[in-house]
Design a protein around this motif. Sequence first.
Motif, PDB file in Angstrom:
ATOM      1  N   GLU A  25     -64.190 -63.211 -18.811  1.00 15.54           N
ATOM      2  CA  GLU A  25     -63.442 -62.854 -17.993  1.00 15.54           C
ATOM      3  C   GLU A  25     -65.153 -62.418 -16.694  1.00 15.54           C
ATOM      4  OE1 GLU A  25     -60.741 -62.459 -16.977  1.00 15.54           O
ATOM      5  OE2 GLU A  25     -60.174 -62.322 -18.617  1.00 15.54           O
ATOM      6  N   ALA A  26     -64.456 -62.132 -15.869  1.00 13.22           N
ATOM      7  CA  ALA A  26     -66.346 -61.804 -14.982  1.00 13.22           C
ATOM      8  C   ALA A  26     -67.156 -60.351 -14.910  1.00 13.22           C
ATOM      9  CB  ALA A  26     -65.390 -61.753 -13.108  1.00 13.22           C
ATOM     10  N   GLY A  27     -68.017 -60.892 -14.510  1.00 12.65           N
ATOM     11  CA  GLY A  27     -68.368 -59.186 -15.696  1.00 12.65           C
ATOM     12  C   GLY A  27     -68.884 -59.373 -16.967  1.00 12.65           C
ATOM     13  N   GLU A  28     -68.121 -60.183 -17.624  1.00 14.91           N
ATOM     14  CA  GLU A  28     -68.153 -60.388 -19.719  1.00 14.91           C
ATOM     15  C   GLU A  28     -69.830 -60.253 -20.195  1.00 14.91           C
ATOM     16  OE1 GLU A  28     -65.205 -60.985 -22.649  1.00 14.91           O
ATOM     17  OE2 GLU A  28     -65.115 -61.635 -21.188  1.00 14.91           O
ATOM     18  N   PHE A  29     -70.388 -60.018 -21.058  1.00  9.27           N
ATOM     19  CA  PHE A  29     -70.930 -60.002 -21.825  1.00  9.27           C
ATOM     20  C   PHE A  29     -70.342 -60.941 -23.325  1.00  9.27           C
ATOM     21  CE2 PHE A  29     -75.669 -59.270 -23.241  1.00  9.27           C
ATOM     22  CZ  PHE A  29     -75.847 -60.880 -23.959  1.00  9.27           C
ATOM     23  N   PHE A  30     -70.164 -62.320 -23.510  1.00  6.10           N
ATOM     24  CA  PHE A  30     -69.754 -63.106 -23.518  1.00  6.10           C
ATOM     25  C   PHE A  30     -70.303 -64.137 -24.239  1.00  6.10           C
ATOM     26  CE2 PHE A  30     -67.510 -66.677 -25.279  1.00  6.10           C
ATOM     27  CZ  PHE A  30     -65.873 -66.173 -25.031  1.00  6.10           C
ATOM     28  N   THR A  31     -70.195 -64.435 -26.027  1.00  6.75           N
ATOM     29  CA  THR A  31     -71.119 -64.798 -26.993  1.00  6.75           C
ATOM     30  C   THR A  31     -70.386 -65.734 -27.580  1.00  6.75           C
ATOM     31  OG1 THR A  31     -72.541 -63.364 -26.664  1.00  6.75           O
ATOM     32  CG2 THR A  31     -72.747 -63.676 -29.516  1.00  6.75           C
ATOM     33  N   LEU A  32     -71.872 -66.728 -27.820  1.00  6.83           N
ATOM     34  CA  LEU A  32     -70.813 -68.005 -29.044  1.00  6.83           C
ATOM     35  C   LEU A  32     -71.611 -68.096 -30.069  1.00  6.83           C
ATOM     36  CD1 LEU A  32     -71.223 -70.928 -26.269  1.00  6.83           C
ATOM     37  CD2 LEU A  32     -68.984 -69.819 -27.015  1.00  6.83           C
ATOM     38  N   VAL A  75     -75.455 -71.579 -11.439  1.00  9.37           N
ATOM     39  CA  VAL A  75     -75.880 -70.955 -13.038  1.00  9.37           C
ATOM     40  C   VAL A  75     -76.746 -71.614 -12.924  1.00  9.37           C
ATOM     41  CG1 VAL A  75     -75.095 -72.092 -15.102  1.00  9.37           C
ATOM     42  CG2 VAL A  75     -72.956 -72.113 -13.392  1.00  9.37           C
ATOM     43  N   HIS A  76     -77.799 -70.299 -13.814  1.00  8.03           N
ATOM     44  CA  HIS A  76     -78.791 -70.645 -14.468  1.00  8.03           C
ATOM     45  C   HIS A  76     -78.850 -70.361 -15.600  1.00  8.03           C
ATOM     46  CE1 HIS A  76     -80.800 -71.212 -10.688  1.00  8.03           C
ATOM     47  NE2 HIS A  76     -80.156 -70.948 -10.112  1.00  8.03           N
ATOM     48  N   THR A  77     -79.538 -70.856 -16.801  1.00  6.99           N
ATOM     49  CA  THR A  77     -80.356 -70.911 -18.019  1.00  6.99           C
ATOM     50  C   THR A  77     -81.544 -70.680 -18.659  1.00  6.99           C
ATOM     51  OG1 THR A  77     -78.821 -72.961 -18.226  1.00  6.99           O
ATOM     52  CG2 THR A  77     -80.013 -72.542 -20.124  1.00  6.99           C
ATOM     53  N   VAL A  78     -81.211 -69.613 -19.807  1.00  7.10           N
ATOM     54  CA  VAL A  78     -82.564 -69.154 -20.266  1.00  7.10           C
ATOM     55  C   VAL A  78     -82.722 -69.454 -21.477  1.00  7.10           C
ATOM     56  CG1 VAL A  78     -83.825 -66.480 -20.924  1.00  7.10           C
ATOM     57  CG2 VAL A  78     -82.084 -66.961 -18.944  1.00  7.10           C
ATOM     58  N   PHE A  79     -83.936 -70.286 -21.662  1.00  2.81           N
ATOM     59  CA  PHE A  79     -83.757 -71.363 -22.688  1.00  2.81           C
ATOM     60  C   PHE A  79     -85.077 -70.156 -24.332  1.00  2.81           C
ATOM     61  CE2 PHE A  79     -84.055 -74.150 -18.777  1.00  2.81           C
ATOM     62  CZ  PHE A  79     -82.507 -74.668 -19.903  1.00  2.81           C
ATOM     63  N   GLN A  80     -84.682 -70.193 -25.564  1.00  5.95           N
ATOM     64  CA  GLN A  80     -85.702 -69.874 -26.034  1.00  5.95           C
ATOM     65  C   GLN A  80     -87.176 -69.776 -25.638  1.00  5.95           C
ATOM     66  OE1 GLN A  80     -84.460 -70.968 -30.144  1.00  5.95           O
ATOM     67  NE2 GLN A  80     -86.365 -70.562 -30.877  1.00  5.95           N
ATOM     68  N   PRO A 150     -77.240 -65.821  -9.570  1.00  2.00           N
ATOM     69  CA  PRO A 150     -76.173 -66.870 -10.189  1.00  2.00           C
ATOM     70  C   PRO A 150     -74.757 -66.428 -10.356  1.00  2.00           C
ATOM     71  CG  PRO A 150     -77.906 -66.653 -11.833  1.00  2.00           C
ATOM     72  CD  PRO A 150     -78.021 -65.898 -10.713  1.00  2.00           C
ATOM     73  N   ARG A 151     -73.735 -67.056  -9.992  1.00  2.00           N
ATOM     74  CA  ARG A 151     -72.217 -66.514 -11.208  1.00  2.00           C
ATOM     75  C   ARG A 151     -72.605 -66.445 -11.883  1.00  2.00           C
ATOM     76  NH1 ARG A 151     -69.024 -63.923 -10.034  1.00  2.00           N
ATOM     77  NH2 ARG A 151     -67.336 -65.833  -8.996  1.00  2.00           N
ATOM     78  N   LEU A 152     -73.092 -66.967 -12.634  1.00  2.00           N
ATOM     79  CA  LEU A 152     -73.565 -67.340 -14.516  1.00  2.00           C
ATOM     80  C   LEU A 152     -74.836 -68.033 -15.080  1.00  2.00           C
ATOM     81  CD1 LEU A 152     -71.513 -67.400 -16.631  1.00  2.00           C
ATOM     82  CD2 LEU A 152     -71.332 -69.959 -16.624  1.00  2.00           C
ATOM     83  N   LEU A 153     -74.573 -66.548 -16.389  1.00  2.00           N
ATOM     84  CA  LEU A 153     -75.753 -66.184 -16.566  1.00  2.00           C
ATOM     85  C   LEU A 153     -75.540 -67.324 -18.359  1.00  2.00           C
ATOM     86  CD1 LEU A 153     -79.626 -66.524 -16.476  1.00  2.00           C
ATOM     87  CD2 LEU A 153     -79.198 -64.191 -17.264  1.00  2.00           C
ATOM     88  N   LEU A 154     -76.437 -68.431 -18.474  1.00  3.69           N
ATOM     89  CA  LEU A 154     -75.819 -68.736 -20.011  1.00  3.69           C
ATOM     90  C   LEU A 154     -77.781 -68.558 -20.479  1.00  3.69           C
ATOM     91  CD1 LEU A 154     -74.794 -72.094 -19.209  1.00  3.69           C
ATOM     92  CD2 LEU A 154     -74.250 -70.421 -19.336  1.00  3.69           C
ATOM     93  N   GLY A 182     -74.648 -56.797 -13.313  1.00  8.43           N
ATOM     94  CA  GLY A 182     -72.622 -57.010 -13.133  1.00  8.43           C
ATOM     95  C   GLY A 182     -72.517 -59.126 -13.309  1.00  8.43           C
ATOM     96  N   ILE A 183     -73.598 -59.568 -13.632  1.00  3.35           N
ATOM     97  CA  ILE A 183     -73.879 -60.957 -13.902  1.00  3.35           C
ATOM     98  C   ILE A 183     -73.262 -61.022 -14.633  1.00  3.35           C
ATOM     99  CG2 ILE A 183     -74.817 -63.229 -13.746  1.00  3.35           C
ATOM    100  CD1 ILE A 183     -76.440 -61.749 -11.774  1.00  3.35           C
ATOM    101  N   THR A 184     -71.889 -62.612 -14.946  1.00  2.00           N
ATOM    102  CA  THR A 184     -71.517 -62.223 -16.253  1.00  2.00           C
ATOM    103  C   THR A 184     -72.477 -63.270 -17.574  1.00  2.00           C
ATOM    104  OG1 THR A 184     -69.158 -62.995 -14.768  1.00  2.00           O
ATOM    105  CG2 THR A 184     -70.114 -64.245 -17.651  1.00  2.00           C
ATOM    106  N   PHE A 185     -72.450 -63.201 -18.590  1.00  3.42           N
ATOM    107  CA  PHE A 185     -73.109 -63.375 -19.434  1.00  3.42           C
ATOM    108  C   PHE A 185     -72.972 -64.775 -19.890  1.00  3.42           C
ATOM    109  CE2 PHE A 185     -77.769 -60.457 -19.448  1.00  3.42           C
ATOM    110  CZ  PHE A 185     -77.811 -60.855 -18.396  1.00  3.42           C
ATOM    111  N   VAL A 186     -72.944 -65.634 -20.575  1.00  2.00           N
ATOM    112  CA  VAL A 186     -72.733 -65.826 -21.991  1.00  2.00           C
ATOM    113  C   VAL A 186     -73.753 -66.463 -22.935  1.00  2.00           C
ATOM    114  CG1 VAL A 186     -71.343 -68.550 -22.394  1.00  2.00           C
ATOM    115  CG2 VAL A 186     -70.667 -67.550 -20.108  1.00  2.00           C
TER     116      VAL A 186
END
Length: 359
Positions: A25-32, A75-80, A150-154, A182-186
């Motif tokens: 969902e938009a604005g969600e902190f979603f974890t894999l 979409v943008h990605t933050v790496f370890q 970004p719309r989505l931050l990974l 307020g950005i969606t985090f995966v």
Amino acid sequence: MLEIVDVSRRFGDYQALNCVSLHVEAGEFFTLLGPSGCGKTTLLRSIAGFEQPDSGDILLDGRSLLSLPPEQRPVHTVFQSYALFPHMTVADNIAFPLRMAGCNETEIRQRVAEVLEDVRLPDAGSRFPDALSGGQRQRIAIARALVNRPRLLLLDEPLSALDAKLREQMQIELINLQKEVGITFVYVTHDQGEALALSHRIAVMEHGEISQVDEPSVLYSCPDNRFVADFIGQCNLLDGKVIEQDGERVRIALAGLGEMTVPTNEEIDFLPGDACALTLRPEKTRLARELQCGDDEFHVRGEVHDMLYLGDVTVYIIEADGVRIEALLANSAPGRTRLFEPGDTVELCWRYDAGHLVR
């Protein structure tokens, strides 16, 4: 906002993803969440565009991302590893994606200042990455990912390189930051505690498939299966067989422990003779040398087989009739904690509704 539809990915003989479907969902902190090799990073890289699925689709706001190269996805990605440029100042690191996009310098300075405020490092712009702590470098990496909105931050295991105390502080920072921007985090992690602390919802993955998607409290208290119960936190899995199901109760025979009645699992119809397992969290038990147990409690007498002192709590492994059960005691009494020792006889009990029944 984000929809994964029957996504599969194979590397030679290895099936990294097998018909994975989920929505964020938009604005969600979603974890894999899952163990190494379960497919969570492959799924994240597929969303980012670094991997191309063999089949299925990935949609953001209803639009397929598969035809877009990584640099054109919102979409943008933050790496370890942070992936900061060591020869650039913090401000230049953050400004890099804006300059690549052709923004003017006035706008760049303004947005860099805003995002440094967001990550609570307003005065760090002139410093170089090697002058920052690990937590500060991670916040700068997040700032760079956020600067062009970004719309989505990974986030791919971004805290795994930090020590325990700093990781805890960064978890709080991430929660607050996600609320503010307020950005969606995966978020990808193999750390169960981290996932429980950070997430609105968690997808637990196993062998390239989704085992369960739910809120942290539901995953912890009501796992769908043995894998989820065993993977998330400490859990006793007590094997048994169903004797009968009667409305909201199921009577079961636990191997080595005897019969007890437990609430039914509304998702599963049990038949007499079906194999089952009672998932029982160690903190749901009571443990003492002698106990007065109520009619709604299941009572076990056993012997301390082993113990693990953790400071705030002690985990005891109790052996009763060949079955080992973990029990947890808070070390909350004043003064030095008095511990049971291996070989001590103890009594253990838990309420009929303390556990959760799975196949």
